[in-house]
Design a protein around this motif. Structure first.
Motif, mmCIF file in Angstrom:
data_model
loop_
_atom_site.group_PDB
_atom_site.id
_atom_site.type_symbol
_atom_site.label_atom_id
_atom_site.label_comp_id
_atom_site.label_asym_id
_atom_site.label_seq_id
_atom_site.Cartn_x
_atom_site.Cartn_y
_atom_site.Cartn_z
ATOM 1 N N ASP A 280 -14.387 -16.746 -19.056
ATOM 2 C CA ASP A 280 -14.227 -17.344 -17.725
ATOM 3 C C ASP A 280 -15.235 -16.786 -16.715
ATOM 4 O O ASP A 280 -14.918 -16.550 -15.555
ATOM 5 C CB ASP A 280 -12.795 -17.110 -17.216
ATOM 6 N N MET A 281 -16.450 -16.597 -17.185
ATOM 7 C CA MET A 281 -17.535 -16.093 -16.338
ATOM 8 C C MET A 281 -18.416 -17.266 -15.909
ATOM 9 O O MET A 281 -18.735 -18.129 -16.719
ATOM 10 C CB MET A 281 -18.370 -15.080 -17.137
ATOM 11 N N PRO A 282 -18.800 -17.364 -14.642
ATOM 12 C CA PRO A 282 -19.660 -18.468 -14.195
ATOM 13 C C PRO A 282 -20.945 -18.539 -15.012
ATOM 14 O O PRO A 282 -21.519 -17.516 -15.374
ATOM 15 C CB PRO A 282 -19.956 -18.118 -12.732
ATOM 16 N N LEU A 283 -21.408 -19.757 -15.286
ATOM 17 C CA LEU A 283 -22.622 -19.929 -16.082
ATOM 18 C C LEU A 283 -23.869 -19.498 -15.316
ATOM 19 O O LEU A 283 -24.836 -19.029 -15.908
ATOM 20 C CB LEU A 283 -22.769 -21.393 -16.518
ATOM 21 N N GLN A 284 -23.853 -19.703 -14.011
ATOM 22 C CA GLN A 284 -24.943 -19.239 -13.144
ATOM 23 C C GLN A 284 -26.325 -19.641 -13.680
ATOM 24 O O GLN A 284 -27.188 -18.802 -13.915
ATOM 25 C CB GLN A 284 -24.861 -17.720 -12.957
ATOM 26 N N THR A 285 -26.500 -20.920 -13.845
ATOM 27 C CA THR A 285 -27.784 -21.425 -14.320
ATOM 28 C C THR A 285 -28.496 -22.156 -13.188
ATOM 29 O O THR A 285 -27.940 -23.086 -12.580
ATOM 30 C CB THR A 285 -27.601 -22.334 -15.558
#
Length: 374
Positions: A280-285
């Motif tokens: 459940d970690m943001p993808l941050q792309t």
């Protein structure tokens, strides 16, 4: 009953059992002989069938049969087309022959084939692209383009204005018509509330041949949707068994298409995204930020990362609402078969080489090591 009578009865029963045993043995022997005979006949039939299937259908035929191989067709589709048109006897045997001889990279087009062609001649024709009907022109749509960028290519190639193309692909009647035609590919997911453009990511990147000077918008868009259908259909069973949708696949694949700087990176980047989703970690792309901004920038600023938009994977966890670009086959395959890693971070250096790590501290060091001076 005296002893003599008992013995007579006993001997009579023994004689009957011996007869039964002989009869059973004869039956078994007959059955074995029949099975062996069937095996020989069957084996001979199978051998004859396979041998015949590997030969030209009609060595004396000179009639040219027009066979269209659509964009993105795999061996299964091509083999079925050839059998359907009577060019080969058995699609499965053709497919096995192709794989056994390690042939691939067949080209789309409309071919003029005959029943007198050998399998090798058919394969050579499909590999070299020697077609019966030459296209008037071709239009190449590279991987990783948005609908707006594809519209510019269509305008340059066909004269149909960018505005007219975008109006057509975003028109509700167009979308509904295509959903009816490609119901397994275009689902209600493309109409979800936060999806910016229903057909974004569904126009497959490829080189498209056109056989008329001014193809209609319907012809152009249908060709590209068909390209997506051909490349996604082989994975429908996988998606269903894993409770995933085509929309999920194309959305995920579009992120890989925008992030990958090398062919081998796609599977590894896919593993990073899978690992982040699992915890459940943001993808941050960054590409999702640019898509949210609606503009191309050489450099994403920290202030850009805070934009409130459903597509911004820095502020919203999970995948964005829909694809952000058109993904090619390699990116789709990477989603289906990612690398197995523990990586959670990656960055591309100034030369475009990606560096992966499972440690945030190492990721920070990589930023200093590879991006210092930016």
């Amino acid at each position: 009953m005296d002893d003599g009578s008992k013995k007579d009865i006993m001997f009579e029963r023994m004689r009957e059992k011996k007869k039964e045993v002989k009869i059973v043995r004869r039956i078994v022997l007959v059955i074995v002989l029949v099975l062996v005979l069937i095996g020989l006949i069957g084996g001979r039939y199978v051998y004859k069938y396979i041998t015949g299937a590997l030969q030209p259908m009609d060595p004396d035929s000179e009639k040219v049969i027009e066979v269209e191989i659509p964009i993105g067709s795999g061996v299964d589709t091509i083999a079925a087309k050839l059998e359907e048109n009577g060019i080969v006897k058995d699609a499965r045997l053709f497919k096995y022959y192709v794989k056994f001889n390690n042939n691939s990279q067949f080209q789309a087009g409309t071919y003029g084939l005959t029943k007198s062609m050998t399998l090798d001649e058919i394969i050579e024709s499909l590999k070299t692209g020697k077609v019966y009907r030459e296209p008037v022109f071709t239009m190449t749509v590279p991987e990783g383009l948005t609908l707006k960028q594809i519209a510019k290519i269509v305008e340059k190639s066909t004269g149909i204005s960018e505005k007219e193309f975008l109006a057509y692909v975003n028109d509700e009647a167009t979308v509904n018509m295509l959903m009816g035609k490609y119901s397994k590919i275009l689902t209600e997911d493309i109409k979800a509330e936060n999806v910016k453009y229903p057909l974004e990511g569904y126009l497959f990147p490829a080189t498209y041949p056109f056989f008329e000077e001014k193809p209609s918008l319907e012809t152009i868009v249908n060709s590209m949707i068909q390209g997506t259908a051909l490349n996604v259909t082989p994975y429908l069973d996988y998606l269903q068994s894993n409770d995933k949708s085509v929309h999920w696949l194309l959305t995920f694949a579009s992120l890989l298409e925008e992030e990958a700087t090398a062919q081998s990176d796609r599977e590894t980047i896919a593993s990073v995204f899978y690992n982040r989703l699992e915890i459940d970690m943001p993808l941050q792309t960054d590409p999702t930020v640019l898509y949210a901004l609606g503009e191309h920038k050489d450099r994403v600023l920290y202030s850009d990362l805070e934009i409130e938009d459903p597509y911004n994977t820095y502020v919203v966890k999970g995948l964005p609402p829909g694809p952000i670009a058109g993904a090619g086959r390699s990116s789709i395959e990477a989603v289906i078969d990612p690398s197995k890693t523990n990586y959670l971070f990656f960055l591309a250096d100034k030369k475009g080489v990606n560096h992966f790590t499972d440690s945030y501290n190492q990721h920070l060091k990589n930023r200093t090591l590879y991006l210092s001076g930016d």
